[in-house]
Design a protein around this motif. Structure first.
Motif, PDB file in Angstrom:
ATOM      1  N   GLN A 202       0.820  -1.208   0.000  1.00  0.00           N
ATOM      2  CA  GLN A 202       0.000   0.000   0.000  1.00  0.00           C
ATOM      3  C   GLN A 202       0.861   1.268   0.000  1.00  0.00           C
ATOM      4  O   GLN A 202       0.507   2.266  -0.645  1.00  0.00           O
ATOM      5  CB  GLN A 202      -0.924  -0.014   1.228  1.00  0.00           C
ATOM      6  N   GLY A 206       0.692   4.185  -2.642  1.00  0.00           N
ATOM      7  CA  GLY A 206       0.566   5.587  -2.244  1.00  0.00           C
ATOM      8  C   GLY A 206       1.661   6.446  -2.837  1.00  0.00           C
ATOM      9  O   GLY A 206       1.416   7.580  -3.273  1.00  0.00           O
ATOM     10  N   SER A 210       1.305   9.648  -5.399  1.00  0.00           N
ATOM     11  CA  SER A 210       1.924  10.950  -5.160  1.00  0.00           C
ATOM     12  C   SER A 210       2.859  11.360  -6.288  1.00  0.00           C
ATOM     13  O   SER A 210       2.812  12.499  -6.766  1.00  0.00           O
ATOM     14  CB  SER A 210       2.681  10.923  -3.826  1.00  0.00           C
ATOM     15  N   ALA A 215      -3.452  12.249  -6.765  1.00  0.00           N
ATOM     16  CA  ALA A 215      -4.207  12.323  -5.515  1.00  0.00           C
ATOM     17  C   ALA A 215      -5.612  12.862  -5.722  1.00  0.00           C
ATOM     18  O   ALA A 215      -6.542  12.502  -4.996  1.00  0.00           O
ATOM     19  CB  ALA A 215      -3.464  13.184  -4.501  1.00  0.00           C
ATOM     20  N   HIS A 262      -5.271   6.094  -8.674  1.00  0.00           N
ATOM     21  CA  HIS A 262      -5.964   6.549  -7.467  1.00  0.00           C
ATOM     22  C   HIS A 262      -6.931   5.485  -6.956  1.00  0.00           C
ATOM     23  O   HIS A 262      -6.964   5.183  -5.758  1.00  0.00           O
ATOM     24  CB  HIS A 262      -6.712   7.847  -7.774  1.00  0.00           C
ATOM     25  N   HIS A 265      -5.189   2.485  -5.193  1.00  0.00           N
ATOM     26  CA  HIS A 265      -4.682   2.836  -3.858  1.00  0.00           C
ATOM     27  C   HIS A 265      -5.837   2.976  -2.867  1.00  0.00           C
ATOM     28  O   HIS A 265      -5.760   2.486  -1.737  1.00  0.00           O
ATOM     29  CB  HIS A 265      -3.893   4.150  -3.942  1.00  0.00           C
ATOM     30  N   ARG A 266      -6.903   3.631  -3.295  1.00  0.00           N
ATOM     31  CA  ARG A 266      -8.049   3.855  -2.406  1.00  0.00           C
ATOM     32  C   ARG A 266      -8.672   2.533  -1.967  1.00  0.00           C
ATOM     33  O   ARG A 266      -8.978   2.340  -0.778  1.00  0.00           O
ATOM     34  CB  ARG A 266      -9.093   4.720  -3.114  1.00  0.00           C
ATOM     35  N   GLN A 303      -5.127   7.738   9.380  1.00  0.00           N
ATOM     36  CA  GLN A 303      -4.893   7.592   7.948  1.00  0.00           C
ATOM     37  C   GLN A 303      -6.188   7.679   7.155  1.00  0.00           C
ATOM     38  O   GLN A 303      -6.239   8.297   6.081  1.00  0.00           O
ATOM     39  CB  GLN A 303      -4.195   6.260   7.653  1.00  0.00           C
ATOM     40  N   GLY A 307      -6.747  10.694   4.644  1.00  0.00           N
ATOM     41  CA  GLY A 307      -6.955  10.302   3.251  1.00  0.00           C
ATOM     42  C   GLY A 307      -8.235  10.900   2.678  1.00  0.00           C
ATOM     43  O   GLY A 307      -8.253  11.414   1.557  1.00  0.00           O
ATOM     44  N   HIS A 323      -0.601  12.713   6.272  1.00  0.00           N
ATOM     45  CA  HIS A 323      -0.932  11.406   5.701  1.00  0.00           C
ATOM     46  C   HIS A 323       0.348  10.592   5.476  1.00  0.00           C
ATOM     47  O   HIS A 323       0.387   9.390   5.761  1.00  0.00           O
ATOM     48  CB  HIS A 323      -1.677  11.603   4.381  1.00  0.00           C
ATOM     49  N   ASN A 324       1.392  11.237   4.987  1.00  0.00           N
ATOM     50  CA  ASN A 324       2.682  10.559   4.823  1.00  0.00           C
ATOM     51  C   ASN A 324       3.284  10.186   6.175  1.00  0.00           C
ATOM     52  O   ASN A 324       3.847   9.106   6.340  1.00  0.00           O
ATOM     53  CB  ASN A 324       3.648  11.453   4.049  1.00  0.00           C
TER      54      ASN A 324
END
Length: 358
Positions: A202, A206, A210, A215, A262, A265-266, A303, A307, A323-324
């Motif tokens: 993940q 992410g 980025s 995003a 996107h 990842h989501r 997170q 997010g 978030h990072n």
């Protein structure tokens, strides 16, 4: 009366405890700086400062942006809307300075780990591996600049940074006492190892979001472009060997490709939430695990919140950095849990003054 210099007494007997304390302090300082560097690296990326100094290791051929002010002004005039400004140059160079200092810290505690290998309760192999890892991370930092923010290189740089944090956390966890973990939970380390592997996948997704600036490819939630499965171009989105914002043909990357990045990842985040959240909930009351397990639950909630906030508020810088940072926190806590599960049923290997443990 004999002294420490008497031949009958080992020459390093007296200073050994002090050197062990110095080793531990260096380890924890390097671990803390690694976490800071990951968050600052996110700030570099999110402020488009990765090319604030387009050469490496200097800045326009100078040690710092102070000597490169004239070159920066010329570049700014040539590209008024490009990633060029004195502010961005300083952000990039501060990140490099901190990375160099971290490298020196790692060299220092690696040397001590070898010198104290008989006094310490573990091998210096991990310290040596961390030294090699930070050198590799430095190389990818340079390639990030020379390859002009190529998504594969930048994402690898991010994953290596998280790997360095994981290794540093394991090293630091060996030097910190905790409540003993019941022996029957030793089998849980397999599940935690799986959770950590899923988390790193993940993290890579992410990073791909980025570095491809995807995003905001989906501005609604829980649907994407009003559909549960929108139009997507997975081949274009996940082609690895290509430049920033481009397809292999040289054309600009399509919106469908960004949507695929996107959306993947989501939705994979649900797998991470289910697996790590389930493990943390199971261990939230177990002696030796309850502290990091409860922190893991809190970080997963953070997170999820950050997010969603990046979507609803269109990627605000502070929330994006948080978030990072939350992702780094998940790595830290997951590795701590894995270490403690690996020690289940074993006597504590690191002694500390009495006090409250977790």
């Amino acid at each position: 009366m004999r002294t420490a210099s008497d031949p009958a007494i080992p020459q390093d007997a007296a200073p050994a405890p002090r050197r062990i304390l110095t080793y531990r302090r260096l380890v924890f300082l390097a671990w803390f700086l690694t976490l800071d560097l990951i968050m600052f690296g996110a700030f570099v990326r999110l402020t488009d400062s990765g090319l604030g100094c387009p050469d490496w290791p200097g800045c326009y051929g100078h040690f710092s942006p102070l000597g490169a002010s004239e070159s920066i002004q010329q570049a700014l005039q040539a590209m008024p809307y490009g990633p060029v400004s004195a502010f961005q140059a300083w952000i990039e160079m501060i990140h490099r300075y901190a990375g160099a200092f971290l490298g020196l810290l790692i060299i220092a505690f690696t040397v001590l780990a070898w010198r104290l290998r008989r006094q310490l309760s573990h091998s210096p192999a991990l310290s040596t591996a961390i030294l090699g890892l930070v050198c590799l991370q430095g190389a990818f930092g340079a390639w990030t600049v020379t390859h002009r923010l190529m998504p594969l290189v930048v994402t690898t740089h991010l994953v290596l940074g998280m790997s360095l944090l994981a290794a540093m956390t394991w090293l630091a966890a060996r030097e910190k006492a905790h409540d003993p973990v019941p022996a029957p939970l030793a089998s849980g380390r397999r599940w935690m190892a799986l959770g950590l592997a899923v988390l790193f996948l993940q993290l890579a997704l992410g990073g791909w979001v980025s570095t491809n600036y995807a995003a905001l490819a989906c501005m609604d939630f829980p649907t994407c472009h009003g559909a549960w499965v929108p139009a997507m171009d997975f081949q274009g989105g996940f082609t690895l060997l290509r430049g920033l914002g481009k397809q292999t043909s040289g054309d600009l990357i399509s919106q469908d490709a960004l949507t695929a990045i996107h959306w993947t990842h989501r939705n994979f985040a649900l797998v991470v939430l289910a697996l790590l959240g389930g493990l943390a909930w199971r261990w939230r009351r177990v002696p030796g695990l309850r502290g990091p397990a409860r922190l893991l639950l809190a970080l997963l909630a953070l997170q999820l919140a950050t997010g969603l906030t990046t979507i609803f508020f269109q990627w605000p810088l502070l929330i994006a950095v948080m978030h990072n940072g939350g992702a780094a926190g998940l790595v830290l806590v997951s590795v701590t849990l894995l270490w403690r599960l690996a020690q289940a049923g074993k006597p504590p290997s690191c002694k500390r003054p009495p006090g409250r443990l977790e």
